[in-house]
Design a protein around this motif. Structure first.
Motif, PDB file in Angstrom:
ATOM      1  N   MET A 115       0.796  -1.183   0.208  1.00  0.00           N
ATOM      2  CA  MET A 115       0.182  -0.399  -0.299  1.00  0.00           C
ATOM      3  C   MET A 115       0.887   0.828  -0.707  1.00  0.00           C
ATOM      4  N   GLN A 116       0.691   2.472  -0.705  1.00  0.00           N
ATOM      5  CA  GLN A 116       0.961   2.930  -1.247  1.00  0.00           C
ATOM      6  C   GLN A 116       1.004   4.358   0.540  1.00  0.00           C
ATOM      7  N   ILE A 117       2.138   5.000   1.397  1.00  0.00           N
ATOM      8  CA  ILE A 117       1.494   5.974   1.648  1.00  0.00           C
ATOM      9  C   ILE A 117       1.446   7.401   1.639  1.00  0.00           C
ATOM     10  N   VAL A 118      -0.364   8.530   1.915  1.00  0.00           N
ATOM     11  CA  VAL A 118       0.022   9.396   0.698  1.00  0.00           C
ATOM     12  C   VAL A 118       0.389  10.316   1.709  1.00  0.00           C
ATOM     13  N   ASN A 119       0.325  11.984   1.623  1.00  0.00           N
ATOM     14  CA  ASN A 119       1.067  13.301   2.127  1.00  0.00           C
ATOM     15  C   ASN A 119      -0.861  13.431   2.099  1.00  0.00           C
ATOM     16  N   ALA A 120      -0.892  13.839   3.972  1.00  0.00           N
ATOM     17  CA  ALA A 120      -1.417  14.690   3.766  1.00  0.00           C
ATOM     18  C   ALA A 120      -1.868  16.080   5.233  1.00  0.00           C
ATOM     19  N   SER A 121      -2.692  16.946   4.902  1.00  0.00           N
ATOM     20  CA  SER A 121      -2.116  17.951   5.925  1.00  0.00           C
ATOM     21  C   SER A 121      -3.488  18.022   6.890  1.00  0.00           C
ATOM     22  N   LEU A 122      -2.920  18.584   7.932  1.00  0.00           N
ATOM     23  CA  LEU A 122      -4.086  18.199   9.522  1.00  0.00           C
ATOM     24  C   LEU A 122      -4.178  19.161   9.288  1.00  0.00           C
ATOM     25  N   ASP A 123      -5.021  18.985  10.061  1.00  0.00           N
ATOM     26  CA  ASP A 123      -6.340  20.685  10.432  1.00  0.00           C
ATOM     27  C   ASP A 123      -6.603  20.122  12.129  1.00  0.00           C
ATOM     28  N   THR A 124      -6.484  21.028  12.386  1.00  0.00           N
ATOM     29  CA  THR A 124      -6.727  21.264  14.074  1.00  0.00           C
ATOM     30  C   THR A 124      -8.427  20.126  14.263  1.00  0.00           C
ATOM     31  N   SER A 125      -9.159  20.778  13.778  1.00  0.00           N
ATOM     32  CA  SER A 125     -10.467  20.223  14.131  1.00  0.00           C
ATOM     33  C   SER A 125     -10.698  18.722  13.818  1.00  0.00           C
ATOM     34  N   PHE A 126      -9.780  18.075  12.579  1.00  0.00           N
ATOM     35  CA  PHE A 126     -10.279  16.442  12.372  1.00  0.00           C
ATOM     36  C   PHE A 126      -8.859  15.720  13.354  1.00  0.00           C
ATOM     37  N   TRP A 127      -7.978  16.394  13.841  1.00  0.00           N
ATOM     38  CA  TRP A 127      -7.058  16.185  14.805  1.00  0.00           C
ATOM     39  C   TRP A 127      -8.081  16.343  16.526  1.00  0.00           C
ATOM     40  N   ASN A 128      -8.717  16.774  16.911  1.00  0.00           N
ATOM     41  CA  ASN A 128      -9.180  17.013  18.139  1.00  0.00           C
ATOM     42  C   ASN A 128     -10.610  15.780  18.086  1.00  0.00           C
ATOM     43  N   ILE A 129     -11.524  15.780  16.406  1.00  0.00           N
ATOM     44  CA  ILE A 129     -12.207  14.357  17.097  1.00  0.00           C
ATOM     45  C   ILE A 129     -11.181  13.511  16.434  1.00  0.00           C
ATOM     46  N   ALA A 130      -9.839  12.997  15.979  1.00  0.00           N
ATOM     47  CA  ALA A 130      -9.229  11.254  15.576  1.00  0.00           C
ATOM     48  C   ALA A 130      -9.100  11.410  16.855  1.00  0.00           C
ATOM     49  N   SER A 131      -8.516  12.089  17.613  1.00  0.00           N
ATOM     50  CA  SER A 131      -8.059  12.217  18.796  1.00  0.00           C
ATOM     51  C   SER A 131      -9.083  11.086  20.352  1.00  0.00           C
ATOM     52  N   GLN A 132     -10.556  12.223  19.939  1.00  0.00           N
ATOM     53  CA  GLN A 132     -10.597  11.560  21.176  1.00  0.00           C
ATOM     54  C   GLN A 132     -11.226  10.078  20.221  1.00  0.00           C
ATOM     55  N   ILE A 133     -11.480   9.828  19.205  1.00  0.00           N
ATOM     56  CA  ILE A 133     -12.699   8.786  18.490  1.00  0.00           C
ATOM     57  C   ILE A 133     -11.243   7.721  18.844  1.00  0.00           C
ATOM     58  N   ARG A 135       1.555   9.715   5.436  1.00  0.00           N
ATOM     59  CA  ARG A 135       2.718  10.511   6.127  1.00  0.00           C
ATOM     60  C   ARG A 135       2.317  12.035   6.601  1.00  0.00           C
ATOM     61  N   VAL A 136       1.499  12.517   7.790  1.00  0.00           N
ATOM     62  CA  VAL A 136       0.963  13.651   8.186  1.00  0.00           C
ATOM     63  C   VAL A 136       2.068  14.556   8.162  1.00  0.00           C
ATOM     64  N   HIS A 137       1.287  16.106   7.744  1.00  0.00           N
ATOM     65  CA  HIS A 137       2.067  16.769   7.688  1.00  0.00           C
ATOM     66  C   HIS A 137       1.806  17.956   8.276  1.00  0.00           C
ATOM     67  N   TYR A 138       2.205  18.947   8.877  1.00  0.00           N
ATOM     68  CA  TYR A 138       1.032  20.081   9.957  1.00  0.00           C
ATOM     69  C   TYR A 138       1.623  21.402   9.262  1.00  0.00           C
ATOM     70  N   CYS A 139       1.039  22.230   9.410  1.00  0.00           N
ATOM     71  CA  CYS A 139       1.711  23.416   9.857  1.00  0.00           C
ATOM     72  C   CYS A 139       2.023  24.138  11.142  1.00  0.00           C
ATOM     73  N   GLN A 140       2.520  25.402  11.358  1.00  0.00           N
ATOM     74  CA  GLN A 140       3.016  25.926  12.774  1.00  0.00           C
ATOM     75  C   GLN A 140       1.638  26.467  13.486  1.00  0.00           C
ATOM     76  N   ALA A 141       0.507  26.849  12.594  1.00  0.00           N
ATOM     77  CA  ALA A 141      -0.684  27.773  12.502  1.00  0.00           C
ATOM     78  C   ALA A 141      -1.596  26.737  13.631  1.00  0.00           C
ATOM     79  N   VAL A 142      -1.055  24.967  13.049  1.00  0.00           N
ATOM     80  CA  VAL A 142      -2.254  23.977  13.190  1.00  0.00           C
ATOM     81  C   VAL A 142      -1.297  23.309  14.896  1.00  0.00           C
ATOM     82  N   GLU A 143       0.303  23.905  14.886  1.00  0.00           N
ATOM     83  CA  GLU A 143       0.536  23.197  16.007  1.00  0.00           C
ATOM     84  C   GLU A 143       0.075  24.305  17.464  1.00  0.00           C
TER      85      GLU A 143
END
Length: 76
Positions: free
Chosen positions: A1-19, A30-38
């Motif tokens: 399976m090929q791993i693809v790039n993904a861009s993280l946003d805050t809303s997704f992270w919060n829900i994904a963490s909760q569930i 391969r999960v990427h984030y920017c400083q503003a999201v961090e």
């Protein structure tokens, strides 16, 4: 399976963490984030609470072990 790039946003992270699906992300993406999201994820307002939220701690752990990749957007 090929791993693809993904861009993280805050809303997704919060829900994904909760569930509890965050560990599975790295099988497919391969999960990427920017400083503003961090900043949104790990910053808490000390006037509201001194707590460190679970999604913030999880972000810091995964960042430290190299599973999250900083990639700020380019501007033209």
């Amino acid at each position: 399976m090929q791993i693809v790039n993904a861009s993280l946003d805050t809303s997704f992270w919060n829900i994904a963490s909760q569930i509890g699906v965050v560990p599975y992300l790295f099988t497919y993406f391969r999960v990427h984030y920017c400083q503003a999201v961090e900043q949104e994820i790990i910053t808490t307002d000390p006037n509201e609470t001194p707590l460190v939220y679970p999604q913030a701690m999880l972000f810091m752990v995964l960042k430290e072990d190299g599973r999250l990749h900083l990639a700020d957007p380019n501007t033209l």
